[in-house]
Design a protein around this motif. Structure first.
Motif, PDB file in Angstrom:
ATOM      1  N   ASN A  87       0.837  -1.203   0.000  1.00  0.00           N
ATOM      2  CA  ASN A  87       0.000   0.000   0.000  1.00  0.00           C
ATOM      3  C   ASN A  87       0.874   1.256   0.000  1.00  0.00           C
ATOM      4  O   ASN A  87       0.657   2.169  -0.801  1.00  0.00           O
ATOM      5  N   ASN A  91       1.278   3.795  -3.202  1.00  0.00           N
ATOM      6  CA  ASN A  91       0.794   5.158  -2.959  1.00  0.00           C
ATOM      7  C   ASN A  91       1.877   6.189  -3.257  1.00  0.00           C
ATOM      8  O   ASN A  91       1.582   7.288  -3.727  1.00  0.00           O
ATOM      9  N   LYS A 121      -1.814  -2.349  -7.027  1.00  0.00           N
ATOM     10  CA  LYS A 121      -1.679  -3.018  -5.728  1.00  0.00           C
ATOM     11  C   LYS A 121      -2.073  -4.485  -5.838  1.00  0.00           C
ATOM     12  O   LYS A 121      -1.415  -5.362  -5.266  1.00  0.00           O
ATOM     13  N   LEU A 162      -7.107  -1.467   0.976  1.00  0.00           N
ATOM     14  CA  LEU A 162      -5.924  -0.735   0.545  1.00  0.00           C
ATOM     15  C   LEU A 162      -6.441   0.400  -0.317  1.00  0.00           C
ATOM     16  O   LEU A 162      -7.204   0.174  -1.261  1.00  0.00           O
ATOM     17  N   ASN A 164      -5.666   4.486  -1.988  1.00  0.00           N
ATOM     18  CA  ASN A 164      -4.691   5.532  -2.306  1.00  0.00           C
ATOM     19  C   ASN A 164      -4.920   6.791  -1.475  1.00  0.00           C
ATOM     20  O   ASN A 164      -4.059   7.666  -1.439  1.00  0.00           O
ATOM     21  N   ILE A 169      -4.043   0.437   6.645  1.00  0.00           N
ATOM     22  CA  ILE A 169      -4.910  -0.661   6.203  1.00  0.00           C
ATOM     23  C   ILE A 169      -6.047  -0.721   7.218  1.00  0.00           C
ATOM     24  O   ILE A 169      -5.806  -0.912   8.411  1.00  0.00           O
TER      25      ILE A 169
END
Length: 191
Positions: A87, A91, A121, A162, A164, A169
Motif C-alpha cells: 500500500n 501510494n 496493488k 488498501l 490511495n 490498512i
C-alpha cells in the motif's frame, strides 16, 4: 493455439486467438468513443457489472483479470506487513492524475487515479503470494458521495482495504465507504 491474421490498412498484424483481436479492438474503440462523450458518470461507475474501463483493460491484459487460489485469507503478521508495504509503495510510486476524457484503467501506471492504484496493488500482492481470488476491486461512494475505487482483501475475519487516500490498512466497515459493486473471486464477475 492457432494464430489469426488481422489487417489494419495495408499492414498485417498477427494476434493470438486469445485476448484483444480485431473485433475486440473495434468494440473497444467504439466504447471509448462513446465514453469520451458521456456527460458525468465515470465509466467505472457501472453498478452491478464490471466497469467498462475494467472490461476493456481485461481485453487488453487478460492475465490481470484472473482469479485463483483461496477466496479468503487468514490475517497473519506476515500478511499485514505485506499489505502495509505494498500500500505504501504504490501510494508513493503513482502520482495522482485524473483521466481526461474516457476512464482508462492501467496496471503499473506512473500517473493515475484510484482504479490505477487498486489494479497496481492487486498485481503487486499477487506477485507477493496473496491469492488472486482474495483480492477484489470495489467501486464505492465516499462519505461526501464521490465515486472511488479501492482494493479489498477478503479475509476470514474483516475485509481489509488498501486505498490511495490512506496510508493505513483498515477494515472496510471503518472506512465510511458505501460499496456500490465489487469484483468476486472471479475478477470478471461483479456484484
Amino acid at each position: 493455439m492457432e494464430r489469426q491474421k488481422a489487417y489494419r490498412g495495408n499492414e498485417m498484424q498477427k494476434t493470438s486467438g486469445v485476448g484483444f483481436g480485431p473485433l475486440h479492438k473495434a468494440a473497444a474503440i467504439l466504447t471509448l468513443a462513446l465514453l469520451s462523450s458521456a456527460p458525468t458518470v465515470p465509466a467505472w461507475a457501472a453498478g452491478k457489472h464490471a466497469p467498462l474501463g475494467y472490461q476493456i483493460m481485461c481485453l487488453r491484459n487478460p492475465g490481470e483479470c484472473r482469479g485463483g487460489g483461496a477466496a479468503h485469507v487468514s490475517v497473519t503478521n506476515e500478511l499485514m506487513v505485506t499489505l502495509k508495504r505494498v500500500n505504501g509503495q504504490i501510494n508513493r510510486q503513482i502520482k495522482p492524475r485524473r483521466d481526461s476524457g474516457a476512464d482508462v484503467w492501467t496496471v503499473g501506471a506512473t500517473y493515475g487515479d484510484c482504479e490505477d492504484y487498486a489494479l497496481t496493488k492487486r498485481r503487486a500482492l499477487i506477485r507477493a503470494g496473496v491469492p488472486a481470488s482474495s483480492l477484489r476491486i470495489a467501486y464505492v461512494k465516499t462519505r461526501s458521495g464521490e465515486d472511488h475505487a479501492i482494493l479489498v482483501v477478503k479475509t476470514n475475519g474483516k475485509d481489509l482495504v488498501l486505498d490511495n487516500l490512506s496510508a493505513s490498512i483498515r477494515p472496510l466497515s471503518q472506512t465510511g465507504y458505501r460499496v456500490v459493486s465489487m469484483a468476486g473471486a472471479n475478477p470478471r464477475s461483479w456484484s
